[in-house]
Design an enzyme around this catalytic site. Structure first.
Site, mmCIF file in Angstrom:
data_model
loop_
_atom_site.group_PDB
_atom_site.id
_atom_site.type_symbol
_atom_site.label_atom_id
_atom_site.label_comp_id
_atom_site.label_asym_id
_atom_site.label_seq_id
_atom_site.Cartn_x
_atom_site.Cartn_y
_atom_site.Cartn_z
ATOM 1 N N TYR A 24 0.863 -1.319 -0.293
ATOM 2 C CA TYR A 24 -0.514 0.000 -0.119
ATOM 3 C C TYR A 24 0.798 1.262 0.106
ATOM 4 O O TYR A 24 0.828 2.410 0.637
ATOM 5 C CB TYR A 24 -1.252 -0.006 0.926
ATOM 6 N N TYR A 152 -12.214 -7.436 6.269
ATOM 7 C CA TYR A 152 -10.801 -7.331 5.394
ATOM 8 C C TYR A 152 -10.495 -9.250 5.036
ATOM 9 O O TYR A 152 -10.470 -9.800 5.811
ATOM 10 C CB TYR A 152 -9.029 -6.892 6.198
ATOM 11 N N ASP A 260 -13.382 -17.008 7.931
ATOM 12 C CA ASP A 260 -11.870 -16.491 7.832
ATOM 13 C C ASP A 260 -11.068 -16.571 9.099
ATOM 14 O O ASP A 260 -11.073 -15.141 9.643
ATOM 15 C CB ASP A 260 -11.993 -14.666 6.785
ATOM 16 N N LYS A 289 -2.319 -16.875 8.058
ATOM 17 C CA LYS A 289 -0.804 -16.051 8.476
ATOM 18 C C LYS A 289 -0.107 -16.846 9.663
ATOM 19 O O LYS A 289 1.288 -16.856 9.583
ATOM 20 C CB LYS A 289 -1.459 -14.951 9.354
HETATM 21 C C1 LIG Z 1 -4.157 -11.282 6.157
HETATM 22 C C2 LIG Z 1 -5.913 -11.586 5.219
HETATM 23 C C3 LIG Z 1 -6.142 -12.349 4.619
HETATM 24 C C4 LIG Z 1 -4.680 -12.549 3.293
HETATM 25 O O1 LIG Z 1 -3.808 -13.178 3.624
HETATM 26 P P1 LIG Z 1 -2.183 -12.531 2.948
HETATM 27 O O2 LIG Z 1 -1.619 -14.126 3.501
HETATM 28 O O3 LIG Z 1 -2.042 -11.579 3.603
HETATM 29 O O4 LIG Z 1 -3.125 -13.021 1.559
HETATM 30 C C5 LIG Z 1 -7.220 -12.655 4.600
HETATM 31 N N1 LIG Z 1 -7.832 -12.234 5.777
HETATM 32 C C6 LIG Z 1 -7.742 -11.419 6.771
HETATM 33 C C7 LIG Z 1 -8.130 -11.694 8.087
HETATM 34 C C8 LIG Z 1 -6.301 -11.756 7.166
HETATM 35 O O5 LIG Z 1 -6.186 -11.104 8.530
#
Ligand SMILES: *Cc1c(COP(=O)(O)O)cnc(C)c1O
Length: 436
Positions: A24, A152, A260, A289
């Site tokens: 970004y 996100y 997620d 992550k």
């Molecule tokens: C970081 C994140 C993603 C994306 O993961 P990347 O490994 O950066 O592609 C998706 N969802 C959430 C909630 C995240 O914090």
């Protein structure tokens, strides 16, 4: 800039500035970057020799320290055998061992694992699973997703289509990005102390969500949302009863629940998985992550056997996904060792103690004139300020104070590593107080 080591020259930094995009940032007027070539435990060492306590876990993925002996050993052992081999037609131990542990940690329902190479891809995979499941059932009109604002879900187009439309600037991709549905973000917070909190959640948050579902149920393949903590899209922590009710509504109307947990999974919120706060099980779970303890990029999308079978019984006879680096053995070997560390169980005390200390040290900041709110859960501490921060300015202040904290928007937050000691955590919280 003065560099006391030989590792970075002025020319290196000028090349970086002119040719390499950081997250970004502008290529013409990038934000300042700090050269680093070493990190150990909870310390990041700048090229000029200053050591900073890590408050970010490198975007929430490190739990057990940089340069961790056990993770290093797992990586070295694997690299000497094979770093990578294609996954089409080939099985390997690192993925089998890692997935065995993962399936053990998860509720019995979640059994079928697809390994990919980033959190963003894991969300796209989850959405594809939901679409393919419905396609197999002959319900091709069920091809939209419902989500909540302030979410996100990564930077690939599938996940982006359910990211908060304002924060992620959907306007840029107009005409291309899939149009999904957005309900307002839950108002009632995790920590709401009202006696009849469930009724409040029902009134304020479930009702509008239910209205969306009723209106669009025949078009909805799935609901996509973050479990309990909304990270980069809003740094909010919502009430578990909302998630419980969303689960019920999804089941009732045959809509798949895709959670997620790329950021919340593996202990971060004080539970192994954040959905445990609501005692529910999703249909599809996305992890990323922290899977490799912050060593390598790897993600897992896990679903039920029923969904796996339905997908596989469809016209394609398979799940349509298979990337070059799928189940990369090196990443799997490190993840497997990382899961072993987690399964030994110290994370629980570590995270609980961090939470307690965050309450003591960040909690009182809620009365600070510049602070709008303080939110804490597990090893997550968020101080929401009233005015947008100047990232470059405040980051410099933090570095001068000996910590690595990178705020954005109105959020000065820390996601400390689980191994952070009380003294180190105090350095982080003191720095936030100073910076305010
Ligand atoms: C970081 C994140 C993603 C994306 O993961 P990347 O490994 O950066 O592609 C998706 N969802 C959430 C909630 C995240 O914090």
């Amino acid at each position: 800039m003065q560099m006391s080591t030989e590792t970075f020259t002025e020319e290196d930094l000028s090349f970086d500035k002119n040719h390499i995009w950081h997250p970004y940032t502008s290529i013409t007027n990038p934000l300042k970057v700090y050269p680093v070539d070493k990190a150990d435990g909870v310390y990041i060492e700048l090229a000029d020799g200053r050591r900073l306590v890590d408050g970010m876990s490198s975007w929430w993925c490190v739990q057990h320290g940089y340069n961790n002996e056990r993770l290093n050993a797992a990586a070295i052992k694997q690299i000497e055998k094979m770093s990578h081999v294609m996954f089409g037609g080939i099985a390997h131990k690192p993925s089998i061992e890692m997935c065995k542990k993962l399936v053990t940690l998860l509720p019995d329902e979640l059994q079928c694992v697809l390994l990919a190479d980033s959190g963003s891809v894991s969300i796209d995979v989850g959405m594809k699973m939901a679409l393919q499941y419905n396609h197999s059932k002959g319900r091709v009109q069920k091809n939209k997703f419902l989500t909540i604002e302030k979410g996100y879900h990564g930077d690939a187009f599938g996940g982006l289509s359910v990211c908060d439309p304002i924060n992620s600037m959907h306007g840029i991709y107009k005409g291309f990005l899939p149009q999904n549905y957005f309900c307002k973000t839950p108002e009632i917070s995790f920590h709401c102390k009202e006696k009849d909190v469930e009724r409040l959640v029902e009134e304020k948050d479930v009702k509008p969500f239910e209205a969306f579902i009723l209106k669009h149920k025949d078009e909805l393949a799935g609901v996509v949302m973050e479990s309990i903590v909304q990270g980069a899209g809003g740094m909010r922590i919502y009430h578990p009863f909302f998630m419980k009710r969303v689960r019920e509504l999804c089941s009732k109307f045959d809509i798949l629940l895709i959670l997620d947990e790329v950021a919340t999974g593996l202990g971060r919120t004080g539970k192994m998985f954040a959905f445990e706060h609501a005692s529910i099980v999703p249909d599809i779970l996305c992890l990323g992550k922290a899977l490799t303890g912050g060593y390598l990029t790897l993600s897992a999308t896990i679903t039920t056997r029923e969904i796996g079978e339905e997908i596989s019984n469809g016209p394609s006879g398979c799940f349509m996904h298979g990337q070059t680096y799928m189940a990369n053995p090196l990443a799997c070997a490190v993840a497997s060792e990382n899961l072993s560390i987690l399964m030994e169980g110290q994370w629980k005390n570590q995270v609980d103690n961090i939470e307690k200390q965050l309450y003591e040290e960040l909690g009182p900041l809620v009365h600070h004139p510049k602070v709008a709110d303080v939110r804490i859960l597990g090893a997550i501490g968020i101080v929401e300020v009233k005015d947008r921060v100047n990232v470059e300015e405040i980051q410099k202040k933090f570095v001068d104070l000996g910590v690595w904290i990178r705020p954005f928007n109105k959020w000065i937050y820390i996601y400390p590593q689980y191994i952070t000691k009380p003294k180190e955590l105090s350095l982080l919280t003191n720095a936030i107080r100073e910076a305010l």
